[in-house]
Every structure is written in C-alpha cells, then in structure tokens.
Design a protein around this motif. Structure first.
Motif, PDB file in Angstrom:
ATOM      1  N   GLN A  28      -7.695  -2.642  -6.166  1.00  0.00           N
ATOM      2  CA  GLN A  28      -8.538  -3.656  -5.839  1.00  0.00           C
ATOM      3  C   GLN A  28      -9.865  -3.543  -5.559  1.00  0.00           C
ATOM      4  O   GLN A  28     -10.787  -4.324  -6.507  1.00  0.00           O
ATOM      5  CB  GLN A  28      -7.929  -4.251  -4.354  1.00  0.00           C
ATOM      6  CG  GLN A  28      -8.308  -5.764  -4.126  1.00  0.00           C
ATOM      7  CD  GLN A  28      -7.421  -6.723  -4.784  1.00  0.00           C
ATOM      8  OE1 GLN A  28      -6.187  -6.682  -4.820  1.00  0.00           O
ATOM      9  NE2 GLN A  28      -7.874  -7.794  -5.238  1.00  0.00           N
ATOM     10  N   GLU A  29     -10.385  -2.301  -5.021  1.00  0.00           N
ATOM     11  CA  GLU A  29     -11.918  -2.063  -4.847  1.00  0.00           C
ATOM     12  C   GLU A  29     -12.321  -1.885  -6.278  1.00  0.00           C
ATOM     13  O   GLU A  29     -13.417  -2.301  -6.547  1.00  0.00           O
ATOM     14  CB  GLU A  29     -12.007  -0.795  -4.216  1.00  0.00           C
ATOM     15  CG  GLU A  29     -13.339  -0.494  -3.735  1.00  0.00           C
ATOM     16  CD  GLU A  29     -13.474   0.775  -2.884  1.00  0.00           C
ATOM     17  OE1 GLU A  29     -14.540   0.698  -1.987  1.00  0.00           O
ATOM     18  OE2 GLU A  29     -12.810   1.632  -3.082  1.00  0.00           O
ATOM     19  N   ASP A  50      -9.267  -8.946   1.916  1.00  0.00           N
ATOM     20  CA  ASP A  50      -7.662  -9.203   2.060  1.00  0.00           C
ATOM     21  C   ASP A  50      -6.895  -8.115   1.760  1.00  0.00           C
ATOM     22  O   ASP A  50      -5.735  -8.071   2.599  1.00  0.00           O
ATOM     23  CB  ASP A  50      -7.516 -10.283   0.981  1.00  0.00           C
ATOM     24  CG  ASP A  50      -8.003 -11.710   1.436  1.00  0.00           C
ATOM     25  OD1 ASP A  50      -8.589 -11.771   2.533  1.00  0.00           O
ATOM     26  OD2 ASP A  50      -7.988 -12.711   0.505  1.00  0.00           O
ATOM     27  N   ALA A  51      -6.861  -7.158   0.814  1.00  0.00           N
ATOM     28  CA  ALA A  51      -6.014  -5.913   0.815  1.00  0.00           C
ATOM     29  C   ALA A  51      -6.053  -5.262   2.004  1.00  0.00           C
ATOM     30  O   ALA A  51      -4.920  -4.633   2.295  1.00  0.00           O
ATOM     31  CB  ALA A  51      -6.517  -5.174  -0.408  1.00  0.00           C
ATOM     32  N   GLU A  52      -7.262  -4.936   2.453  1.00  0.00           N
ATOM     33  CA  GLU A  52      -7.430  -4.264   3.683  1.00  0.00           C
ATOM     34  C   GLU A  52      -6.681  -4.893   5.070  1.00  0.00           C
ATOM     35  O   GLU A  52      -5.962  -4.140   5.734  1.00  0.00           O
ATOM     36  CB  GLU A  52      -8.900  -3.746   3.944  1.00  0.00           C
ATOM     37  CG  GLU A  52      -9.432  -2.885   2.771  1.00  0.00           C
ATOM     38  CD  GLU A  52     -10.913  -2.594   3.111  1.00  0.00           C
ATOM     39  OE1 GLU A  52     -11.607  -3.176   3.774  1.00  0.00           O
ATOM     40  OE2 GLU A  52     -11.034  -1.425   2.812  1.00  0.00           O
ATOM     41  N   THR A  53      -6.875  -5.989   5.031  1.00  0.00           N
ATOM     42  CA  THR A  53      -6.457  -6.805   6.051  1.00  0.00           C
ATOM     43  C   THR A  53      -4.712  -6.990   6.027  1.00  0.00           C
ATOM     44  O   THR A  53      -4.096  -6.560   7.294  1.00  0.00           O
ATOM     45  CB  THR A  53      -6.803  -8.418   6.039  1.00  0.00           C
ATOM     46  OG1 THR A  53      -8.204  -8.574   6.145  1.00  0.00           O
ATOM     47  CG2 THR A  53      -5.947  -9.420   7.139  1.00  0.00           C
ATOM     48  N   MET A  54      -4.167  -6.717   4.748  1.00  0.00           N
ATOM     49  CA  MET A  54      -2.686  -6.692   4.669  1.00  0.00           C
ATOM     50  C   MET A  54      -2.113  -5.501   4.976  1.00  0.00           C
ATOM     51  O   MET A  54      -1.099  -5.290   5.875  1.00  0.00           O
ATOM     52  CB  MET A  54      -2.337  -7.219   3.166  1.00  0.00           C
ATOM     53  CG  MET A  54      -2.574  -8.414   2.764  1.00  0.00           C
ATOM     54  SD  MET A  54      -2.727  -8.509   0.825  1.00  0.00           S
ATOM     55  CE  MET A  54      -1.073  -8.265   0.619  1.00  0.00           C
ATOM     56  N   GLU A  65       4.203  -8.828  -5.052  1.00  0.00           N
ATOM     57  CA  GLU A  65       4.016  -8.736  -6.583  1.00  0.00           C
ATOM     58  C   GLU A  65       2.830  -8.584  -6.708  1.00  0.00           C
ATOM     59  O   GLU A  65       1.880  -9.113  -6.352  1.00  0.00           O
ATOM     60  CB  GLU A  65       4.733  -9.920  -7.149  1.00  0.00           C
ATOM     61  CG  GLU A  65       4.585  -9.690  -8.808  1.00  0.00           C
ATOM     62  CD  GLU A  65       5.729  -8.706  -9.456  1.00  0.00           C
ATOM     63  OE1 GLU A  65       5.603  -8.450 -10.496  1.00  0.00           O
ATOM     64  OE2 GLU A  65       6.191  -7.829  -8.405  1.00  0.00           O
ATOM     65  N   LYS A  66       2.353  -7.857  -7.855  1.00  0.00           N
ATOM     66  CA  LYS A  66       0.942  -7.384  -8.179  1.00  0.00           C
ATOM     67  C   LYS A  66       0.050  -8.389  -8.445  1.00  0.00           C
ATOM     68  O   LYS A  66       0.374  -9.542  -8.780  1.00  0.00           O
ATOM     69  CB  LYS A  66       0.955  -6.151  -9.370  1.00  0.00           C
ATOM     70  CG  LYS A  66       1.794  -6.960 -10.499  1.00  0.00           C
ATOM     71  CD  LYS A  66       1.045  -7.901 -11.521  1.00  0.00           C
ATOM     72  CE  LYS A  66      -0.354  -7.665 -12.100  1.00  0.00           C
ATOM     73  NZ  LYS A  66      -0.830  -8.858 -12.758  1.00  0.00           N
ATOM     74  N   PRO A  67      -1.411  -8.271  -8.436  1.00  0.00           N
ATOM     75  CA  PRO A  67      -1.909  -7.189  -7.662  1.00  0.00           C
ATOM     76  C   PRO A  67      -1.660  -7.280  -6.142  1.00  0.00           C
ATOM     77  O   PRO A  67      -1.063  -8.232  -5.636  1.00  0.00           O
ATOM     78  CB  PRO A  67      -3.357  -7.112  -8.116  1.00  0.00           C
ATOM     79  CG  PRO A  67      -3.789  -8.676  -8.223  1.00  0.00           C
ATOM     80  CD  PRO A  67      -2.217  -9.265  -8.893  1.00  0.00           C
ATOM     81  N   MET A  68      -2.643  -6.486  -5.553  1.00  0.00           N
ATOM     82  CA  MET A  68      -2.268  -6.569  -3.915  1.00  0.00           C
ATOM     83  C   MET A  68      -2.887  -7.768  -3.304  1.00  0.00           C
ATOM     84  O   MET A  68      -2.163  -8.356  -2.480  1.00  0.00           O
ATOM     85  CB  MET A  68      -2.922  -5.350  -3.290  1.00  0.00           C
ATOM     86  CG  MET A  68      -2.732  -5.135  -1.610  1.00  0.00           C
ATOM     87  SD  MET A  68      -3.389  -3.655  -1.037  1.00  0.00           S
ATOM     88  CE  MET A  68      -2.574  -3.665   0.511  1.00  0.00           C
ATOM     89  N   ALA A  69      -3.903  -8.269  -3.781  1.00  0.00           N
ATOM     90  CA  ALA A  69      -4.618  -9.399  -2.934  1.00  0.00           C
ATOM     91  C   ALA A  69      -5.605 -10.001  -4.137  1.00  0.00           C
ATOM     92  O   ALA A  69      -5.628  -9.742  -5.220  1.00  0.00           O
ATOM     93  CB  ALA A  69      -5.301  -9.073  -1.664  1.00  0.00           C
ATOM     94  N   ALA A  70      -6.597 -11.065  -3.528  1.00  0.00           N
ATOM     95  CA  ALA A  70      -7.559 -11.709  -4.235  1.00  0.00           C
ATOM     96  C   ALA A  70      -8.796 -10.913  -4.188  1.00  0.00           C
ATOM     97  O   ALA A  70      -9.860 -10.752  -4.755  1.00  0.00           O
ATOM     98  CB  ALA A  70      -7.694 -13.171  -3.806  1.00  0.00           C
ATOM     99  N   THR A  71      -9.064 -10.247  -2.829  1.00  0.00           N
ATOM    100  CA  THR A  71     -10.163  -9.539  -2.609  1.00  0.00           C
ATOM    101  C   THR A  71      -9.766  -8.205  -1.787  1.00  0.00           C
ATOM    102  O   THR A  71      -8.901  -7.959  -1.527  1.00  0.00           O
ATOM    103  CB  THR A  71     -11.048 -10.366  -1.770  1.00  0.00           C
ATOM    104  OG1 THR A  71     -10.367 -10.416  -0.355  1.00  0.00           O
ATOM    105  CG2 THR A  71     -11.408 -11.560  -2.135  1.00  0.00           C
ATOM    106  N   LEU A  72     -10.884  -7.326  -1.935  1.00  0.00           N
ATOM    107  CA  LEU A  72     -10.626  -6.144  -0.971  1.00  0.00           C
ATOM    108  C   LEU A  72     -10.561  -6.299   0.535  1.00  0.00           C
ATOM    109  O   LEU A  72      -9.822  -5.640   0.827  1.00  0.00           O
ATOM    110  CB  LEU A  72     -12.001  -5.219  -1.370  1.00  0.00           C
ATOM    111  CG  LEU A  72     -11.964  -3.725  -0.526  1.00  0.00           C
ATOM    112  CD1 LEU A  72     -10.768  -2.873  -0.924  1.00  0.00           C
ATOM    113  CD2 LEU A  72     -13.461  -3.301  -0.786  1.00  0.00           C
TER     114      LEU A  72
END
Length: 357
Positions: free
Chosen positions: A332-333, A113-117, A104-111
C-alpha cells in the motif's frame, strides 16, 4: 470435557460482508466448496446485487447489515469484499466481536487505512489476512524458493505487468455484478485510485516480497484511453533500491494480447520468468538453454484464499507471507508513493509520513 480431549474443530463458521468486489462471486463459490468452511450468511448492500446473489445461492442466508449477520449467524470469521474505503469499518466491527477477517486485495484505499486495520486487528486479538489471487500461484512460491537458494544470485530487478481491458463503457447499465463492481473501482474515494491501485499493487507486493521495501518510488500514468471516469487507466511504478530497481505496471486498456508477458526476475547470475500460475523458466549464467519448470503443487489445504484462511485458523498456523497485513501495508505504501509521484512529477522517498509516527 477436559481441553486435551476436545475434538478439533472441523470447519470455520464463515460469513461474507460486502459484495462490491468483482471477485466476490468466485470467493463465495470457493467458500461453499471448501472442506474447512461453513458459509453461514452474506451481507450485500446493493438491492439488485443482493437479489441476484440470493437467486444464485438460495441456500445461503442473506442479511441487510453486518450486525444482523453477527447476531443471528455468529460467524467465527468473515470474508470482506467491501470497497477499499469501507475496509477499516468492516475490520473494526468484526474485531470488536472477536471475528477474524480476510480482506480481498488490495488492503485498503490509503496507507493510513491499512495501518488502522492492522492496528485494530492486533488490539482486539483477531487475525487479518489480505487475499491476493497470485498468492496461490505455485510459480510465485517456487520462484522465491529458487531465489532464496541462490540459483540466480542477488536480485537486482523484478518486472511485473498485469492488466485487462478495464471498465467497459456503459458498465452502469449492465448486470448488477458489473454495475457495482466497476462503479467503486473508478471512484477515487472508494478505491484509492484506478489501475495503479488495482494492478500495480500486485507488482508492488511481489517486489517487496523479493527485494524488500524500496527507498523511493517514481510513478507515471494517467487516463490515456477511457474518457468516462477520472482515475488513471494506466500506470507504471519504478521502485528504487540501493542496488537495483523493480517495475510494477498496471493497465485498464489492454483488451487483447498477442503473446503472454511473463513476470521477470533478474539476478546477478541468471533470470527467472514466471509464465503461468504453475509454470516458470530459469536460465543461469553458463546454461545453454532455459530450463522450463512445473512448480510443485501447494499443500492441498492452501491452494486458494478461502481454504488457506480457514485452515490456518483451524490449525492455529501463520498465514502465508504474501497475505500478511505487514506485507499488504508495505505494498500500500509503495502504491501511495507512486500516486503521489504521478501528481507531483517527482520521485517520492520512503517511508511516507504515517499517522503511527
């Protein structure tokens, strides 16, 4: 039975991991109502919230840990409403077991983390969808179709505002849904920020979808109204493009509105106003009046996040563009750059430094 003669699966075995998000109840109800989902269990960390959900949905098995859910119920996919900080851990555990994930939005807490996911899901060959409620607004999709058809010419501005009254004073003494749901949103570590992460992210997503990734972001905001948390309760992000700009506003101090504020999309030869989930208006250069439009319905199997997620898995079809990890990562970025701009008072250029290099 030969593979060619096997009957197609009718439903996806769907689990829920994490109930912190305020959208959890609606997503669980959507899963129980979905013709393509079989809800096999839910994991909720908070004791009081877990018991409240157990009473509300007595037919849904409740587990204390994700490991128990995976071992006992064998879900093929999960929906996670865990905090943004915990999202990479949830995705990693699911991916190791070959389980697809809707976050569920947003993707993550940090950029990072989003890239890791995204990398974790790709490495294990599982699918990751980021669910934004506005992705299922027919008006968003139809506005994009009109833009792609050249109806208003090259777009030079998107202006999106979203908000509500925000966390109420004393939320920590309210019912468990409010207590848990607001607590992590006002925690910078768990959420990544405040109103900027919660609501500017929608405008960042829409602007990225329509105009592409900006070259820089300027952010202004702060805690203007609420005095019982330390993240921003209001924010405005300005996205800078070579031939235009976009504005993404988010607020937690808007308890009442005298009129609805439309999302505006301006082009060189006209403009589009998104006035509701399925309502929009367009006025082109030379038009005497604006044309009000009722957006066409989305396909029946893809009118909400749960139906779209499970149907895409069953049909082996792509997720809608608004829900892809690539677009979620870019939103996220943008938000992260806006938060950095708020801290430094300077415009922040993109791309940001990334652990991916």
């Amino acid at each position: 039975m030969p593979p060619a003669s096997r009957p197609a699966r009718a439903v996806v075995r769907l689990g829920y991991v994490g109930g912190a998000h305020l959208h959890f109840g609606g997503l669980l109800a959507a899963g129980l109502a979905s013709p393509t989902a079989d809800v096999v269990g839910m994991v909720i960390e908070d004791d009081e919230l877990r018991e409240a959900m157990r009473r509300q949905h007595p037919d849904v098995p409740v587990y204390l840990t994700a490991e128990e859910l995976y071992d006992d119920a064998a879900p093929e996919a999960i929906v996670t409403c865990a905090t943004n900080r915990l999202a990479p851990e949830v995705v990693a555990e699911a991916a190791r077991r070959g389980v697809h994930v809707m976050k569920e939005k947003p993707m993550a807490a940090t950029l990072a983390d989003a890239e890791t996911m995204a990398a974790t899901a790709a490495r294990h060959g599982v699918r990751l969808m980021i669910n934004w409620p506005t992705a299922w607004w027919p008006a968003w999709r139809h506005a994009k179709a009109l833009i792609d058809a050249g109806e208003i010419g090259p777009v030079w501005q998107v202006h999106h505002r979203l908000g509500h009254g925000g966390p109420p004073a004393g939320f920590d003494r309210m019912d468990p849904v409010a207590r848990v749901g607001w607590a992590w949103l006002v925690d910078r570590e768990e959420n990544g920020g405040g109103a900027a992460v919660d609501f500017c992210s929608y405008g960042a997503l829409l602007s990225r979808w329509i105009m592409g990734q900006p070259g820089a972001v300027t952010g202004v905001g702060g805690r203007y109204v609420k005095d019982f948390f330390t993240v921003e309760d209001n924010a405005v992000l300005v996205l800078h493009y070579a031939a235009g700009h976009a504005i993404a506003e988010g607020t937690w101090s808007q308890p009442a509105m005298p009129v609805s504020v439309p999302t505006m999309i301006y082009g060189a030869r006209g403009a589009i106003a998104i006035t509701g989930p399925a309502a929009l208006a367009i006025r082109r250069v030379g038009d005497e009046h604006a044309e009000e439009i009722a957006a066409p319905d989305l396909p029946e199997h893809a009118r909400n996040g749960i139906d779209a997620f499970t149907a895409a898995l069953l049909r082996d079809e792509p997720f809608p563009a608004l829900t892809t990890p690539a677009l979620g990562r870019d939103a996220q970025e943008i938000v992260e750059a806006g938060l950095e701009s708020m801290r430094t008072g300077r415009r922040v250029g993109l791309p940001l430094p990334s652990f991916l290099g």
